[in-house]
Design an enzyme around this catalytic site. Structure first.
Site, PDB file in Angstrom:
ATOM      1  N   HIS A 211       0.560  -1.728  -0.286  1.00  0.00           N
ATOM      2  CA  HIS A 211      -0.293   0.311   0.283  1.00  0.00           C
ATOM      3  C   HIS A 211       0.789   1.214   0.138  1.00  0.00           C
ATOM      4  O   HIS A 211       0.701   2.352   0.340  1.00  0.00           O
ATOM      5  CB  HIS A 211      -0.901   0.047   1.688  1.00  0.00           C
ATOM      6  CG  HIS A 211      -2.173  -0.970   0.846  1.00  0.00           C
ATOM      7  ND1 HIS A 211      -2.859  -1.281   0.291  1.00  0.00           N
ATOM      8  CD2 HIS A 211      -2.024  -2.002   1.580  1.00  0.00           C
ATOM      9  CE1 HIS A 211      -3.896  -2.120   0.217  1.00  0.00           C
ATOM     10  NE2 HIS A 211      -3.051  -2.957   0.895  1.00  0.00           N
TER      11      HIS A 211
ATOM     12  N   GLY B 282      -5.947 -14.573  -8.733  1.00  0.00           N
ATOM     13  CA  GLY B 282      -6.330 -13.496  -7.642  1.00  0.00           C
ATOM     14  C   GLY B 282      -5.602 -14.085  -6.280  1.00  0.00           C
ATOM     15  O   GLY B 282      -6.656 -13.963  -4.768  1.00  0.00           O
TER      16      GLY B 282
ATOM     17  N   GLY C 226      -3.112 -13.351  -4.696  1.00  0.00           N
ATOM     18  CA  GLY C 226      -2.222 -11.818  -4.564  1.00  0.00           C
ATOM     19  C   GLY C 226      -1.232 -12.315  -5.028  1.00  0.00           C
ATOM     20  O   GLY C 226       0.237 -11.719  -4.738  1.00  0.00           O
ATOM     21  N   LEU C 227      -0.327 -13.730  -6.057  1.00  0.00           N
ATOM     22  CA  LEU C 227       0.902 -13.273  -6.676  1.00  0.00           C
ATOM     23  C   LEU C 227       1.001 -12.244  -7.975  1.00  0.00           C
ATOM     24  O   LEU C 227       1.889 -12.543  -8.704  1.00  0.00           O
ATOM     25  CB  LEU C 227       0.931 -14.387  -7.523  1.00  0.00           C
ATOM     26  CG  LEU C 227       1.199 -15.808  -5.894  1.00  0.00           C
ATOM     27  CD1 LEU C 227       1.668 -17.458  -6.129  1.00  0.00           C
ATOM     28  CD2 LEU C 227       3.091 -14.689  -5.304  1.00  0.00           C
ATOM     29  N   SER C 228      -0.124 -11.463  -8.758  1.00  0.00           N
ATOM     30  CA  SER C 228      -0.270 -11.026  -9.737  1.00  0.00           C
ATOM     31  C   SER C 228      -0.895 -11.061 -10.959  1.00  0.00           C
ATOM     32  O   SER C 228      -0.046 -11.520 -11.480  1.00  0.00           O
ATOM     33  CB  SER C 228       0.740 -10.352  -9.769  1.00  0.00           C
ATOM     34  OG  SER C 228       0.202  -8.658 -10.254  1.00  0.00           O
TER      35      SER C 228
ATOM     36  N   SER D 175      -3.023 -10.639 -12.137  1.00  0.00           N
ATOM     37  CA  SER D 175      -3.928  -9.817 -13.343  1.00  0.00           C
ATOM     38  C   SER D 175      -2.589  -8.754 -13.996  1.00  0.00           C
ATOM     39  O   SER D 175      -2.971  -9.230 -15.575  1.00  0.00           O
ATOM     40  CB  SER D 175      -4.599  -8.341 -12.696  1.00  0.00           C
ATOM     41  OG  SER D 175      -3.862  -8.356 -11.824  1.00  0.00           O
TER      42      SER D 175
ATOM     43  N   GLU E 236      -5.743  -1.087 -15.844  1.00  0.00           N
ATOM     44  CA  GLU E 236      -6.002  -1.935 -14.916  1.00  0.00           C
ATOM     45  C   GLU E 236      -6.596  -0.844 -14.307  1.00  0.00           C
ATOM     46  O   GLU E 236      -7.900  -1.242 -13.310  1.00  0.00           O
ATOM     47  CB  GLU E 236      -4.849  -2.731 -13.796  1.00  0.00           C
ATOM     48  CG  GLU E 236      -5.586  -3.446 -12.808  1.00  0.00           C
ATOM     49  CD  GLU E 236      -4.647  -4.649 -12.165  1.00  0.00           C
ATOM     50  OE1 GLU E 236      -3.610  -5.469 -12.962  1.00  0.00           O
ATOM     51  OE2 GLU E 236      -5.228  -4.810 -11.675  1.00  0.00           O
TER      52      GLU E 236
ATOM     53  N   ASP F  44       3.288  -4.361  -9.456  1.00  0.00           N
ATOM     54  CA  ASP F  44       2.792  -5.232 -10.118  1.00  0.00           C
ATOM     55  C   ASP F  44       3.349  -5.173 -11.843  1.00  0.00           C
ATOM     56  O   ASP F  44       3.891  -6.529 -11.911  1.00  0.00           O
ATOM     57  CB  ASP F  44       2.110  -5.298 -10.139  1.00  0.00           C
ATOM     58  CG  ASP F  44       0.675  -5.845  -8.746  1.00  0.00           C
ATOM     59  OD1 ASP F  44       1.309  -5.655  -7.672  1.00  0.00           O
ATOM     60  OD2 ASP F  44      -0.364  -5.561  -9.332  1.00  0.00           O
TER      61      ASP F  44
ATOM     62  N   TYR G 143      -9.845  -2.375  -1.014  1.00  0.00           N
ATOM     63  CA  TYR G 143      -8.050  -1.479  -1.215  1.00  0.00           C
ATOM     64  C   TYR G 143      -8.906  -0.437  -1.475  1.00  0.00           C
ATOM     65  O   TYR G 143      -7.904   1.104  -1.534  1.00  0.00           O
ATOM     66  CB  TYR G 143      -8.380  -2.121  -2.850  1.00  0.00           C
ATOM     67  CG  TYR G 143      -6.962  -1.896  -3.402  1.00  0.00           C
ATOM     68  CD1 TYR G 143      -5.747  -2.663  -2.706  1.00  0.00           C
ATOM     69  CD2 TYR G 143      -7.086  -0.651  -4.383  1.00  0.00           C
ATOM     70  CE1 TYR G 143      -4.725  -1.630  -3.422  1.00  0.00           C
ATOM     71  CE2 TYR G 143      -6.338  -0.221  -4.994  1.00  0.00           C
ATOM     72  CZ  TYR G 143      -4.782  -0.927  -4.344  1.00  0.00           C
ATOM     73  OH  TYR G 143      -3.817  -0.362  -5.275  1.00  0.00           O
TER      74      TYR G 143
END
Ligand code: ADP
Ligand code: MG
Length: 372
Positions: free
Chosen positions: A18, A108, A110-112, A114, A149, A161, A215
């Site tokens: 963050h 989905g 947390g390892l990105s 996306s 994104e 990311d 988020y």
């Protein structure tokens, strides 16, 4: 050129959560698991997008690549059409395309996955239209994917990311300073030190997109704190400024952001000194801050983190934003099994579904693997 195959890895954020959208520091590294896109130009204006992770492919047209046009496009496809939309905005002359996507990354968690998806699409398509992947194009490509994104998919991510996926390097982490968007590859010789990073996916998918997500709320709280201090981003504040934030929640969020950037610097110093015990302690301090001041943890993440530390990990923390998703633990390689089993047993005791684990080391960034 008849087709291009490009791969882009996921990432683990070693520390600095963050901080990206707040103008602070973070220290991710690329993981060995990646997403691959095969791109083929077509003779017409059609787009055909298929991912092995989803049963149905999507077919549309180049004219559908508008912000209005996205409403009828399935959620997962938007990560792809978002990249094509941003590329067109940047003037890429896109032909009709067949895109086939395959990934080794969990989606989905947390390892990105996306960013890996976006970057692999951007590189594959970029190579087809004479925007080749080279040292100078990696950072602009990351920015293109970030825009996809944020502006098209609607997940307000900060860009870490995509930079990690594009600029990762074996045995290195990627230090990103979001105050000025400077990026530096820094040695992170975990392998040499006999260490691994154990990633535990708690199985509770984090949902980062959408205006009601945790988020988006945290981001709004950070923006509000920055506005009170008359700063563009809260990460640019000094620690002394915190007392000027009267709202307890805003002050806590800001305290996390500032202390987290300081911890990134502390980790860099400890890595340079080879003091891995100190690195571990700083990771755990990061979790405490994310759990308390930033309120981004979950019971499952806390259980994974504190069980790992009790079982002998040097340190552990949630990673990738929190609100579900994955935790990481810095562990001696020969202790990784013990830690993993302890976490599984703790989840079973708490009647939580068995988590999944991966061990990772800093690995290569995105590449074009084949074109012809
Ligand atoms: P993370 O990036 O941590 O994996 P996100 O919620 O940011 O989590 O992104 C996950 C989403 O990205 C998935 O739900 C899906 O919509 C999309 N996605 C990622 N990888 C793929 C893939 N290989 N095929 C199709 N969609 C994907
Ligand atoms: Mg993501």
């Amino acid at each position: 050129m008849t087709s291009v195959t490009a791969r882009a890895p996921g990432r683990v954020n070693l520390i600095g959560d963050h901080t990206d959208y707040n103008g602070g520091l973070c220290l991710p590294f690329a993981v060995p698991m990646s997403t691959t896109t095969v791109a083929r130009p077509r003779g017409d204006d059609r787009l055909r997008i298929r991912s092995k992770a989803f049963p149905k492919s999507w077919t549309g047209r180049l004219d559908d690549l508008t912000l209005d046009g996205r409403d009828t496009i399935p959620d997962w496809v938007r990560y792809v059409t978002g990249v094509l939309w941003a590329a067109r905005e940047d003037g890429w002359p896109l032909p009709g395309l067949d895109l086939v996507i395959d990934s080794e990354l969990p989606l989905g968690s947390g390892l990105s996955s996306s960013a890996a998806l976006e970057c692999s699409v951007a590189i594959a398509v970029g190579t087809l239209v004479d925007r080749p992947l080279d040292p100078g194009s990696r950072q602009p490509l990351a920015e293109l994917c970030r825009r996809a994104e944020t502006e098209y998919v609607g997940a307000p991510t900060g860009g870490m990311d995509q930079l990690a996926s594009l600029l990762g390097k074996p045995d290195h982490a990627v230090l990103i300073d979001f105050a000025d968007l400077s990026v530096r590859q820094v040695p992170l010789a975990l392998r040499e030190a006999g260490l691994v990073v154990l990633v535990t996916d708690t199985g509770t998918a984090h949902q980062l997109a959408g205006p009601d997500s945790g988020y988006a709320q945290r981001r709004a709280e950070c923006d509000a704190a920055a506005a009170v201090l008359d700063l563009p981003r809260i990460g640019l504040a000094w620690a002394d400024d915190l007392s000027r934030l009267e709202d307890d929640v805003q002050r806590a969020r800001a305290r996390h952001v500032l202390s987290e950037s300081a911890r990134v610097e502390d980790v860099l110093a400890a890595v340079a000194a080879g003091d891995w015990t100190a690195v571990g302690a700083i990771l755990t301090a990061s979790h405490t801050s994310l759990r308390g001041d930033f309120d981004a943890s979950t019971p499952a993440l806390d259980l994974a983190v504190f069980t790992a530390v009790d079982a002998g990990a040097l340190g552990a923390r949630l990673t990738g934003g929190g609100f579900g998703g994955s935790a990481i633990a810095l562990v001696e390689e020969e202790r990784a099994d013990v830690v993993r089993e302890a976490v599984d047993a703790a989840f079973a005791d708490a009647e939580l579904a068995t988590p999944t684990h991966l061990t990772v080391l800093p690995s290569a960034g995105a590449s074009v693997s084949r074109s012809g």
